[in-house]
Scaffold this motif. Structure first.
Motif, PDB file in Angstrom:
ATOM      1  N   ASP A  19      -2.728   9.921  12.167  1.00  0.00           N
ATOM      2  CA  ASP A  19      -2.669   9.167  10.909  1.00  0.00           C
ATOM      3  C   ASP A  19      -3.781   9.552   9.944  1.00  0.00           C
ATOM      4  OD1 ASP A  19      -0.381   7.815  11.553  1.00  0.00           O
ATOM      5  OD2 ASP A  19      -1.345   5.902  12.001  1.00  0.00           O
ATOM      6  N   ALA A  20      -4.284  10.770  10.058  1.00  0.00           N
ATOM      7  CA  ALA A  20      -5.417  11.163   9.225  1.00  0.00           C
ATOM      8  C   ALA A  20      -5.065  11.202   7.744  1.00  0.00           C
ATOM      9  CB  ALA A  20      -5.937  12.536   9.674  1.00  0.00           C
ATOM     10  N   VAL A  21      -3.835  11.578   7.401  1.00  0.00           N
ATOM     11  CA  VAL A  21      -3.479  11.733   5.981  1.00  0.00           C
ATOM     12  C   VAL A  21      -3.557  10.404   5.225  1.00  0.00           C
ATOM     13  CG1 VAL A  21      -1.618  12.340   4.391  1.00  0.00           C
ATOM     14  CG2 VAL A  21      -2.127  13.825   6.335  1.00  0.00           C
ATOM     15  N   PRO A  22      -2.830   9.359   5.638  1.00  0.00           N
ATOM     16  CA  PRO A  22      -2.921   8.101   4.868  1.00  0.00           C
ATOM     17  C   PRO A  22      -4.278   7.418   4.976  1.00  0.00           C
ATOM     18  CG  PRO A  22      -1.583   7.790   6.837  1.00  0.00           C
ATOM     19  CD  PRO A  22      -1.847   9.250   6.732  1.00  0.00           C
ATOM     20  N   VAL A  23      -4.913   7.498   6.151  1.00  0.00           N
ATOM     21  CA  VAL A  23      -6.227   6.869   6.294  1.00  0.00           C
ATOM     22  C   VAL A  23      -7.247   7.584   5.414  1.00  0.00           C
ATOM     23  CG1 VAL A  23      -8.120   6.395   7.895  1.00  0.00           C
ATOM     24  CG2 VAL A  23      -5.755   6.025   8.614  1.00  0.00           C
ATOM     25  N   ALA A  24      -7.181   8.905   5.365  1.00  0.00           N
ATOM     26  CA  ALA A  24      -8.114   9.672   4.547  1.00  0.00           C
ATOM     27  C   ALA A  24      -7.977   9.307   3.077  1.00  0.00           C
ATOM     28  CB  ALA A  24      -7.887  11.164   4.742  1.00  0.00           C
ATOM     29  N   PHE A  25      -6.738   9.169   2.601  1.00  0.00           N
ATOM     30  CA  PHE A  25      -6.567   8.815   1.193  1.00  0.00           C
ATOM     31  C   PHE A  25      -7.122   7.423   0.910  1.00  0.00           C
ATOM     32  CE2 PHE A  25      -4.260   7.118  -2.451  1.00  0.00           C
ATOM     33  CZ  PHE A  25      -4.502   8.126  -3.377  1.00  0.00           C
ATOM     34  N   ALA A  26      -6.870   6.491   1.828  1.00  0.00           N
ATOM     35  CA  ALA A  26      -7.390   5.131   1.642  1.00  0.00           C
ATOM     36  C   ALA A  26      -8.912   5.109   1.657  1.00  0.00           C
ATOM     37  CB  ALA A  26      -6.840   4.213   2.736  1.00  0.00           C
ATOM     38  N   ALA A  27      -9.540   6.029   2.426  1.00  0.00           N
ATOM     39  CA  ALA A  27     -10.995   6.064   2.531  1.00  0.00           C
ATOM     40  C   ALA A  27     -11.647   6.948   1.480  1.00  0.00           C
ATOM     41  CB  ALA A  27     -11.393   6.558   3.925  1.00  0.00           C
ATOM     42  N   GLY A  28     -10.839   7.644   0.698  1.00  0.00           N
ATOM     43  CA  GLY A  28     -11.402   8.567  -0.278  1.00  0.00           C
ATOM     44  C   GLY A  28     -11.860   9.869   0.328  1.00  0.00           C
ATOM     45  N   ARG A  78       0.629  -0.075   6.716  1.00  0.00           N
ATOM     46  CA  ARG A  78      -0.246   0.348   5.622  1.00  0.00           C
ATOM     47  C   ARG A  78      -1.529  -0.478   5.585  1.00  0.00           C
ATOM     48  NH1 ARG A  78       4.477   1.805   1.096  1.00  0.00           N
ATOM     49  NH2 ARG A  78       5.800   2.868   2.611  1.00  0.00           N
ATOM     50  N   ALA A  79      -1.432  -1.739   5.970  1.00  0.00           N
ATOM     51  CA  ALA A  79      -2.647  -2.556   6.075  1.00  0.00           C
ATOM     52  C   ALA A  79      -3.534  -2.052   7.207  1.00  0.00           C
ATOM     53  CB  ALA A  79      -2.273  -4.016   6.294  1.00  0.00           C
ATOM     54  N   ASP A  80      -2.925  -1.581   8.283  1.00  0.00           N
ATOM     55  CA  ASP A  80      -3.705  -1.005   9.392  1.00  0.00           C
ATOM     56  C   ASP A  80      -4.495   0.216   8.918  1.00  0.00           C
ATOM     57  OD1 ASP A  80      -2.842  -2.903  11.168  1.00  0.00           O
ATOM     58  OD2 ASP A  80      -1.255  -1.662  12.038  1.00  0.00           O
ATOM     59  N   TRP A  81      -3.867   1.050   8.106  1.00  0.00           N
ATOM     60  CA  TRP A  81      -4.570   2.225   7.580  1.00  0.00           C
ATOM     61  C   TRP A  81      -5.752   1.805   6.718  1.00  0.00           C
ATOM     62  CZ3 TRP A  81       0.717   4.545   5.740  1.00  0.00           C
ATOM     63  CH2 TRP A  81       1.400   5.045   6.857  1.00  0.00           C
ATOM     64  N   ALA A  82      -5.541   0.769   5.910  1.00  0.00           N
ATOM     65  CA  ALA A  82      -6.633   0.300   5.045  1.00  0.00           C
ATOM     66  C   ALA A  82      -7.787  -0.248   5.877  1.00  0.00           C
ATOM     67  CB  ALA A  82      -6.112  -0.770   4.090  1.00  0.00           C
ATOM     68  N   SER A 105      10.068   1.839  -6.703  1.00  0.00           N
ATOM     69  CA  SER A 105       8.662   1.792  -7.124  1.00  0.00           C
ATOM     70  C   SER A 105       7.748   2.576  -6.191  1.00  0.00           C
ATOM     71  CB  SER A 105       8.183   0.333  -7.190  1.00  0.00           C
ATOM     72  OG  SER A 105       8.314  -0.297  -5.923  1.00  0.00           O
ATOM     73  N   GLU A 106       8.329   3.364  -5.286  1.00  0.00           N
ATOM     74  CA  GLU A 106       7.530   4.233  -4.419  1.00  0.00           C
ATOM     75  C   GLU A 106       7.313   5.581  -5.099  1.00  0.00           C
ATOM     76  OE1 GLU A 106       7.199   4.191  -0.407  1.00  0.00           O
ATOM     77  OE2 GLU A 106       6.685   2.136  -0.964  1.00  0.00           O
ATOM     78  N   ALA A 107       6.172   6.189  -4.850  1.00  0.00           N
ATOM     79  CA  ALA A 107       5.901   7.525  -5.376  1.00  0.00           C
ATOM     80  C   ALA A 107       6.571   8.551  -4.478  1.00  0.00           C
ATOM     81  CB  ALA A 107       4.400   7.770  -5.465  1.00  0.00           C
ATOM     82  N   GLY A 135       0.809  -1.224   0.000  1.00  0.00           N
ATOM     83  CA  GLY A 135       0.000   0.000   0.000  1.00  0.00           C
ATOM     84  C   GLY A 135       0.836   1.264   0.000  1.00  0.00           C
ATOM     85  N   LEU A 136       0.171   2.377  -0.202  1.00  0.00           N
ATOM     86  CA  LEU A 136       0.868   3.664  -0.221  1.00  0.00           C
ATOM     87  C   LEU A 136       1.268   4.088   1.183  1.00  0.00           C
ATOM     88  CD1 LEU A 136      -1.247   5.784  -2.742  1.00  0.00           C
ATOM     89  CD2 LEU A 136       0.826   4.470  -3.174  1.00  0.00           C
ATOM     90  N   GLY A 137       2.471   4.677   1.295  1.00  0.00           N
ATOM     91  CA  GLY A 137       2.936   5.222   2.559  1.00  0.00           C
ATOM     92  C   GLY A 137       2.358   6.610   2.811  1.00  0.00           C
ATOM     93  N   TRP A 138       2.735   7.173   3.951  1.00  0.00           N
ATOM     94  CA  TRP A 138       2.208   8.488   4.351  1.00  0.00           C
ATOM     95  C   TRP A 138       2.526   9.554   3.299  1.00  0.00           C
ATOM     96  CZ3 TRP A 138       0.621  10.144   9.621  1.00  0.00           C
ATOM     97  CH2 TRP A 138       0.358  11.503   9.693  1.00  0.00           C
TER      98      TRP A 138
END
Length: 498
Positions: free
Chosen positions: A425-434, A400-404, A145-147, A53-56
């Motif tokens: 952790d709002a930034v990565p969780v928010a992206f995962a949740a849309g 990253r799985a925890d964020w998902a 392969s990371e952004a 998954g994507l990192g922070w």
């Protein structure tokens, strides 16, 4: 005359070789460079795995061009180069697997092209070994392969310095001048301040030839072209260039004298961010290569000076030093990716030094012994890098799985797009949740409590805390829910009508 100079710098006899022989030698090196680049791409896909998954930070960069979630707050130090590099995939697909495959293939192709620039300066075996040394580092494999921008600064540095040597050797080589400009622009597009540190030795060397003004103008033009958007954005969104630089410095803890060498040493065990950098140092077997790196680079430089082909080895070494200085002595924390440009450039003198160790002994038995020792050392080094990479991938995958899982739990609680998250952790969780994300304090502060209160009436809104954390005062009366590994305080308005 130009062919003789090129032949000398490539390590052929001083009398020079015919142009056809030089071209033949370059052609023989092509399959080796292609094999290194292909192995690098394959290793990323097999060892790092596209499903990671994507990192922070990746969430911040990808959100700028994604249609999957609103753009996260873009703090002052960041540059939009990596966002635009990811845009061909991220702009229309939310598939992390597809993005990883795209970046892995692109990073392998970029490595091949950057190494290819050096064919006229270093022997094919040295160049292929340098590429393999850089590509086999766990930090290179993980971030290819990371952004994230750091690998691409390293690629730009390799291309820029190699093309500079070509342009310096042949004033008529227009392709080399364009290469210098493109390499400098790529670095500045990704991280403007890093680009400036890398090109300092090039500018110093160009000043020694005042009759060749293009040697100075071309890298400067590349820096201006690559950093132009960052500078313009400084005036449109950050109150001017001075304010943006000041804000960037504050986020990084205040630029100044900070001895971060030990912090970088601690990060070699697989810590992607060492801030604060506490705890024991990694096993000596993990850090041994770091101490050997400067010694082998010096050996390669000495061998090149004795062979009277010093510049193609000394110049990348000098650029590696200037690239590493800010991250070893000017910031108070560490991340191993910061030194990727230095590692890429140092790989050239290190490879030259290793080849010198193997080929110098006059007696065949001694050469065989030296080759065996070097091969054993490289095999052990590769094994250590694999172990650290596997540990890093596993630990990153867990978080990253925890964020998902938290994102999925929030959707079940009614926090669905359009939605907004704040807190831990709002930034990565928010992206995962849309969802969008916003903070009232810290480096990503972008709103006020009053602003969040207004947003809670327009969209689903939740505040996240760690399991034993306390929510901010404005959310303490809200219902508390478990959301994956975190706690969520969901605004009452967020659940009405949803």
């Amino acid at each position: 005359m130009a062919e003789a100079l090129n032949a000398t710098t490539a390590g052929v006899p001083r009398g020079g070789l015919p142009a056809r022989a030089v071209r033949s030698r370059r052609a023989r090196g092509e399959p080796r460079l292609g094999a290194v680049a292909a192995a690098f791409t394959l290793a990323q896909l097999v060892l790092v795995r596209p499903g990671l998954g994507l990192g922070w930070d990746e969430s911040v960069y990808v959100s700028q061009v994604s249609g999957h979630a609103p753009a996260a707050y873009f703090s002052a130090p960041r540059s939009r180069g990596i966002s635009l590099l990811a845009a061909p995939i991220a702009s229309w697909s939310d598939s992390t697997v597809l993005l990883r495959i795209y970046l892995a293939v692109l990073s392998g192709l970029a490595l091949y092209l950057a190494l290819r620039v050096w064919r006229g300066h270093l022997r094919p075996g040295v160049l292929a070994l340098a590429g393999a040394l850089f590509a086999s580092l766990w930090v290179t494999l993980f971030y290819g392969s990371e952004a994230m921008p750091n690998y691409w600064v390293a690629i730009g540095a390799l291309a820029c310095v190699g093309c500079f040597l070509r342009a310096r050797a042949d004033a008529r080589d227009r392709a080399a001048r364009w290469g210098v400009c493109a390499g400098a622009a790529l670095m500045a597009w990704m991280r403007p301040t890093d680009a400036v540190y890398v090109v300092l030795p090039l500018l110093a060397l160009a000043l020694r030839r005042p009759r060749r003004p293009l040697l100075l103008a071309v890298p400067v033009a590349g820096l201006v072209a690559g950093a132009g958007e960052w500078v313009i954005e400084a005036y449109t969104s950050y109150g001017g260039l001075a304010h943006r630089l000041s804000a960037a410095s504050a986020i990084q803890g205040g630029l100044g004298w900070h001895l971060a060498v030990v912090d970088q040493l601690h990060s070699l065990g697989g810590r992607t961010l060492c801030r604060p950098c506490t705890g024991p140092a990694p096993n000596p077997a993990v850090t041994l290569w770091w101490f050997a790196l400067p010694l082998l680079a010096v050996l390669g430089a000495v061998a090149a000076v004795r062979a009277r082909r010093a510049l193609p080895v000394l110049l990348p070494g000098a650029c590696a030093v200037t690239a590493a200085v800010p991250y070893l002595f000017l910031i108070g924390y560490a991340a191993p990716r910061f030194l990727l440009p230095a590692y890429a450039l140092l790989a050239l003198p290190v490879a030259h030094g290793l080849v010198h160790l193997v080929t110098t002994p006059a007696h065949r038995a001694r050469r065989t012994l030296a080759a065996g020792l070097v091969a054993t050392g490289l095999a052990g080094h590769a094994a250590v890098q694999y172990v650290v990479l596997e540990h890093t991938v596993h630990s990153s995958a867990v978080s990253r799985a925890d964020w998902a899982r938290t994102a999925a739990a929030l959707r079940e609680l009614g926090v669905r797009s359009p939605c907004l998250l704040s807190g831990y952790d709002a930034v990565p969780v928010a992206f995962a949740a849309g969802c969008g994300s916003a903070q009232t304090a810290g480096h990503d502060a972008s709103t006020t409590v009053a602003g969040l209160a207004r947003a809670a009436h327009r969209a689903a809104f939740a505040v996240l805390t760690p399991p034993r954390g306390r929510p901010p005062a404005y959310a303490r009366a809200w219902p508390e829910q478990r959301a994956g590994v975190l706690r969520a305080y969901v605004a009452p308005d967020a659940r009405q009508g949803r």
